[in-house]
Each structure stands twice: as structure tokens, then as C-alpha cells.
Enzyme design. Structure first.
Site, PDB file in Angstrom:
ATOM      1  N   LYS A 134     -45.502 -20.468 -15.092  1.00  0.00           N
ATOM      2  CA  LYS A 134     -44.038 -20.376 -15.166  1.00  0.00           C
ATOM      3  C   LYS A 134     -43.389 -21.743 -15.382  1.00  0.00           C
ATOM      4  O   LYS A 134     -42.380 -21.851 -16.056  1.00  0.00           O
ATOM      5  CB  LYS A 134     -43.465 -19.705 -13.913  1.00  0.00           C
ATOM      6  CG  LYS A 134     -43.781 -18.219 -13.881  1.00  0.00           C
ATOM      7  CD  LYS A 134     -42.902 -17.449 -12.916  1.00  0.00           C
ATOM      8  CE  LYS A 134     -43.185 -15.958 -13.104  1.00  0.00           C
ATOM      9  NZ  LYS A 134     -42.470 -15.104 -12.193  1.00  0.00           N
ATOM     10  N   LYS A 179     -50.212 -10.997 -19.984  1.00  0.00           N
ATOM     11  CA  LYS A 179     -49.763  -9.831 -19.213  1.00  0.00           C
ATOM     12  C   LYS A 179     -48.402  -9.352 -19.730  1.00  0.00           C
ATOM     13  O   LYS A 179     -47.612 -10.140 -20.259  1.00  0.00           O
ATOM     14  CB  LYS A 179     -49.718 -10.143 -17.718  1.00  0.00           C
ATOM     15  CG  LYS A 179     -48.563 -10.982 -17.241  1.00  0.00           C
ATOM     16  CD  LYS A 179     -48.388 -10.865 -15.709  1.00  0.00           C
ATOM     17  CE  LYS A 179     -47.085 -11.505 -15.280  1.00  0.00           C
ATOM     18  NZ  LYS A 179     -46.627 -11.157 -13.962  1.00  0.00           N
ATOM     19  N   LYS A 192     -41.655  -9.441 -17.609  1.00  0.00           N
ATOM     20  CA  LYS A 192     -40.202  -9.357 -17.807  1.00  0.00           C
ATOM     21  C   LYS A 192     -39.709 -10.513 -18.655  1.00  0.00           C
ATOM     22  O   LYS A 192     -38.723 -10.400 -19.363  1.00  0.00           O
ATOM     23  CB  LYS A 192     -39.471  -9.456 -16.457  1.00  0.00           C
ATOM     24  CG  LYS A 192     -39.696  -8.333 -15.495  1.00  0.00           C
ATOM     25  CD  LYS A 192     -38.812  -8.540 -14.250  1.00  0.00           C
ATOM     26  CE  LYS A 192     -39.292  -7.732 -13.079  1.00  0.00           C
ATOM     27  NZ  LYS A 192     -39.816  -8.521 -11.966  1.00  0.00           N
TER      28      LYS A 192
HETATM   29  N1  AQP Z   1     -48.396  -6.693 -16.334  1.00  0.00           N
HETATM   30  C1  AQP Z   1     -48.541  -6.221 -15.104  1.00  0.00           C
HETATM   31  N2  AQP Z   1     -49.530  -5.319 -14.832  1.00  0.00           N
HETATM   32  C2  AQP Z   1     -49.669  -4.815 -13.560  1.00  0.00           C
HETATM   33  N3  AQP Z   1     -48.850  -5.164 -12.540  1.00  0.00           N
HETATM   34  C3  AQP Z   1     -47.869  -6.046 -12.793  1.00  0.00           C
HETATM   35  N4  AQP Z   1     -46.897  -6.575 -12.028  1.00  0.00           N
HETATM   36  C4  AQP Z   1     -46.132  -7.421 -12.752  1.00  0.00           C
HETATM   37  N5  AQP Z   1     -46.583  -7.460 -14.014  1.00  0.00           N
HETATM   38  C5  AQP Z   1     -47.662  -6.610 -14.072  1.00  0.00           C
HETATM   39  C6  AQP Z   1     -46.739  -6.248 -10.615  1.00  0.00           C
HETATM   40  O1  AQP Z   1     -45.389  -5.893 -10.392  1.00  0.00           O
HETATM   41  C7  AQP Z   1     -45.028  -6.301  -9.075  1.00  0.00           C
HETATM   42  C8  AQP Z   1     -43.732  -7.041  -9.105  1.00  0.00           C
HETATM   43  O2  AQP Z   1     -43.800  -8.215  -9.812  1.00  0.00           O
HETATM   44  P1  AQP Z   1     -42.628  -9.289  -9.700  1.00  0.00           P
HETATM   45  O3  AQP Z   1     -41.301  -8.683  -9.804  1.00  0.00           O
HETATM   46  O4  AQP Z   1     -42.868 -10.124  -8.514  1.00  0.00           O
HETATM   47  O5  AQP Z   1     -42.817 -10.074 -11.019  1.00  0.00           O
HETATM   48  P2  AQP Z   1     -44.021 -10.849 -11.600  1.00  0.00           P
HETATM   49  O6  AQP Z   1     -45.330 -10.534 -10.941  1.00  0.00           O
HETATM   50  O7  AQP Z   1     -43.646 -12.288 -11.639  1.00  0.00           O
HETATM   51  O8  AQP Z   1     -44.151 -10.257 -13.061  1.00  0.00           O
HETATM   52  P3  AQP Z   1     -43.061  -9.784 -14.046  1.00  0.00           P
HETATM   53  O9  AQP Z   1     -42.451  -8.523 -13.522  1.00  0.00           O
HETATM   54  O10 AQP Z   1     -43.596  -9.637 -15.392  1.00  0.00           O
HETATM   55  O11 AQP Z   1     -42.000 -10.930 -14.061  1.00  0.00           O
HETATM   56  P4  AQP Z   1     -42.102 -12.370 -14.779  1.00  0.00           P
HETATM   57  O12 AQP Z   1     -41.915 -12.181 -16.225  1.00  0.00           O
HETATM   58  O13 AQP Z   1     -40.965 -13.092 -14.150  1.00  0.00           O
HETATM   59  O14 AQP Z   1     -43.452 -12.959 -14.462  1.00  0.00           O
HETATM   60  C9  AQP Z   1     -46.181  -7.109  -8.515  1.00  0.00           C
HETATM   61  O15 AQP Z   1     -46.945  -6.270  -7.669  1.00  0.00           O
HETATM   62  C10 AQP Z   1     -46.977  -7.471  -9.735  1.00  0.00           C
HETATM   63  O16 AQP Z   1     -48.350  -7.613  -9.443  1.00  0.00           O
END
Ligand code: AQP
Length: 344
Positions: A115, A207, A210
Site C-alpha cells: 500500500k 488480488k 477496492k
Molecule cells: N481479493 C480478495 N479475496 C478474498 N478475500 C479478500 N478480502 C479482501 N480482498 C479479498 C477480505 O475482505 C475482508 C475485508 O478486507 P478490508 O476491507 O480490510 O480490505 P483489504 O483486505 O485491504 O482489501 P480490499 O477490500 O481490496 O481493500 P484495498 O483495496 O484497500 O486493499 C478481509 O477479510 C480480507 O481478507
């Protein structure tokens, strides 16, 4: 036999549009746990502000994420559902953990490195300390199990390290205050199923996320049926037909991703999916996947809209959940204050 009651805690950040990865890796798996565990599901808004959020967007995303929880089947009568910032003890315990965790532990976190990128001097201090707040979220409720996607595995290992170090550093005081030596539980991650890490539809090595600049890389839970079908149709694939066994997916990241999504949505195993589609090309598989995705997401989408039509009711649910979470949080933080030696 553990002294701890089996308790689940998990959270998602209200930091943008929820995608299929959040749904399959987390939300969908939260639902059945309500029948077997004491569950606490949080909208982690304090995590969201580790990167800039427009206040109005944060408010709206908090309502949308709560609506998604409810639409997916989380029941506020069975589970505690609330937003993190309503319970100030999360921040207080995170501070204690900032003083337990080591800088080197945080520097090893791959999510921080991803990040922050080349910009690591300029990101917020909160982003660096994010895993410490995550440990506080979980341990404030002495949760024993945390359902998450595979991308969170390293953060959960750090949560275990923090719990262990706290239990060791304060062993004498924990005992003197009348607690068992394992004051904080060594939490188990629950990472299972065919879609523990859903990949980008454009690049099978990344992955689904968002924050990916390409909208076509992810299926968003509020996408309409045509958009879902279009994104699946345009998903990157290779020219080979699907194999008839999981072994044949090795090295075929995009194909493995789409098959994993199909398996997770249908509740079938990967081998079962391949027994049905093996030998067929993506021309046949993609429409079947699109139909399946639409059949699961469209009713949820409609239900989310129904909840969102009454924001005051969503706020009531969050307030009520916070009211039930607070006594648990206060009990832990009071114990921690005594163990540390803070006068109160
Ligand atoms: N690609 C993914 N596959 C499976 N699980 C996923 N999670 C996120 N992306 C995947 C799971 O969703 C939960 C919430 O995640 P978060 O809101 O804490 O965000 P994050 O893990 O940082 O990932 P995002 O949603 O894609 O956001 P960004 O783009 O900001 O990194 C967690 O249980 C995570 O494992």
C-alpha cells in the site's frame, strides 16, 4: 480445553465499493458461523481513515457495508454488528499494543509495503500501525477465531505474536491480578474454501481489490446483472480449454481464479466444477459463471437497496450493536489497565 468461549470477530473497512473478494473471502463465510459461535462483526471505520476518506463518503460507505452485512444474512439479533469508532476502547488497546509490538514486526508486513509503495515516508503513521489496531479489535473481545481472506494471514500472525508477548511480558502481573496465564487468547485464523484469495479479473497475479484503478478488475456487489456479465465476459483468460482436474490449473492463474469463484459461489469443490466443465472453453464457461454470479448477487443487491432506503434503521442497528459490544470492551480494558499498572 481453552478457558475462552469460542468467539468470532471480523471486520471490513468502509473504504469503497465492496467486491466479490470481500464477499467470498469474508462476508459469505461470516453467515454460517452465527449458528456455531458467538459472533461480533465490525465495520472498521478507524482502519478506513489510515488513508484519506471524504467524510461524506465514509458515512455512506459505513451504511452500505452494514447493509451488505444484513443483506448477506448477518442477523443483528444473533450477532453483534457495530462500527468500530463507537467503542473508544479499540483505540486505547491499540495504543497499548503499539508499545508491545516492535517496529521491525510492522516493517515486515507485506500489505504495508504494497500500500505504501515507493511513498513509504509520506503515508500516515496509522497505516504503518494498522496491524496493531487490528490486534486490538480482535483481542478486546478475546476472540478465538477470525474468518478472513488469505491476504490477512500475516496480520493475524502478528495478532498472535502481540497476544503472546503481552501474556509473557506481564505474566507476573496477570497472575497477581487473578487471571489465567493466557490472558489474551492465541487467535486462530479461519481461512478456508476455494476462494480465500479472489484475483483481479484483469491480472491473475494480483488480488481483487477496492483500490485497483481498473473497474473491470472487480465485480462490485452493487453492479447490475449486465455489468457483472460484461466484466466476466471481458475477464482475462488463456486460450486453452478447462482441465478436468484441479492439477491441470497449475500455472493458469486466471483460469484457476474463475473456477475458484464458480466453486465458491456454487458451494461445490473445484474438482466437481471441473468434472462438469473440463474440456470446455471459456466461451461456454464464462456465461455459466455470469449466470451463477448474477443469481447470487442480484437478490443481495435488491436487499441492500431495501436496507439503504432507511438509513436511520441502519444507524439504530449499529448503535444497538455498539451498546452490546461496549461492556465486553470495557471489561477487557479495565483488566488491562490493572495489569499494566495504570491507576484508575
Ligand atoms: N481479493 C480478495 N479475496 C478474498 N478475500 C479478500 N478480502 C479482501 N480482498 C479479498 C477480505 O475482505 C475482508 C475485508 O478486507 P478490508 O476491507 O480490510 O480490505 P483489504 O483486505 O485491504 O482489501 P480490499 O477490500 O481490496 O481493500 P484495498 O483495496 O484497500 O486493499 C478481509 O477479510 C480480507 O481478507
Amino acid at each position: 480445553m481453552s478457558q475462552f468461549k469460542p468467539r468470532v470477530f471480523s471486520g471490513i473497512q468502509p473504504s469503497g465499493d465492496l467486491h466479490l473478494g470481500n464477499y467470498l473471502g469474508a462476508i459469505k463465510r461470516f453467515v454460517p458461523l452465527q449458528d456455531t459461535h458467538d459472533c461480533i462483526y465490525c465495520v472498521v471505520d478507524m482502519h478506513a481513515i489510515t488513508v484519506w476518506q471524504e467524510p461524506e463518503d465514509l458515512r455512506q460507505s459505513t451504511l452500505e457495508l452494514t447493509a451488505a452485512y444484513l443483506a448477506a444474512g448477518l442477523d443483528p439479533k444473533k450477532s453483534i454488528i457495530f462500527n468500530q469508532s463507537q467503542i473508544k476502547e479499540h483505540a486505547e488497546l491499540a495504543w497499548v499494543f503499539n508499545c508491545i509490538a516492535r517496529v521491525g514486526w510492522m516493517q515486515r508486513m507485506t500489505q504495508f509495503k504494497d500500500k505504501a509503495g515507493k511513498n513509504s515516508e509520506n503515508v500516515s503513521l496509522g497505516l504503518f500501525a494498522y496491524p496493531s489496531l487490528m490486534a486490538a479489535d480482535i483481542l478486546l473481545y478475546k476472540a478465538t477465531h477470525v474468518p478472513v481472506g488469505d491476504d490477512q494471514k500475516q496480520h493475524l500472525e502478528l495478532t498472535r505474536d502481540i497476544a503472546q508477548k503481552f501474556n509473557n511480558d506481564f505474566a507476573k502481573s496477570i497472575k497477581a491480578n487473578g487471571h489465567d496465564e493466557e490472558f489474551f487468547p492465541i487467535t486462530e485464523p479461519l481461512i478456508a474454501g476455494p476462494a480465500t484469495l479472489v484475483k483481479s479479473l484483469r491480472d491473475g497475479s494480483k488480488k481483487m481489490s477496492k483500490s485497483d484503478p481498473s473497474d473491470m478488475s472487480r465485480i462490485v456487489l452493487t453492479d447490475d446483472s449486465d455489468t457483472i456479465a460484461k466484466k466476466i465476459k471481458k475477464a482475462t483468460t488463456d486460450p486453452e480449454p478447462l482441465p478436468s482436474e484441479a492439477k491441470g490449473l497449475e500455472g493458469r492463474l486466471e483460469a484457476a481464479n474463475l473456477v475458484g469463484i464458480y466453486a465458491a459461489l456454487s458451494g461445490k469443490g473445484v474438482d466437481e466444477v471441473l468434472a462438469e466443465f473440463g474440456g470446455q472453453g471459456f466461451g461456454a464457461f464464462k456465461p455459466a459463471l455470469a449466470e451463477l454470479a448474477v443469481s447470487e448477487l442480484a437478490p443481495m443487491n435488491a436487499e441492500m437497496r431495501r436496507y439503504l432506503a432507511d438509513p436511520a434503521e441502519i444507524e439504530n442497528i449499529l448503535r444497538d450493536g455498539a451498546g452490546r459490544a461496549r461492556p465486553l470492551a470495557v471489561q477487557t480494558i479495565d483488566q488491562v489497565r490493572d495489569i499494566i499498572g495504570f491507576v484508575r
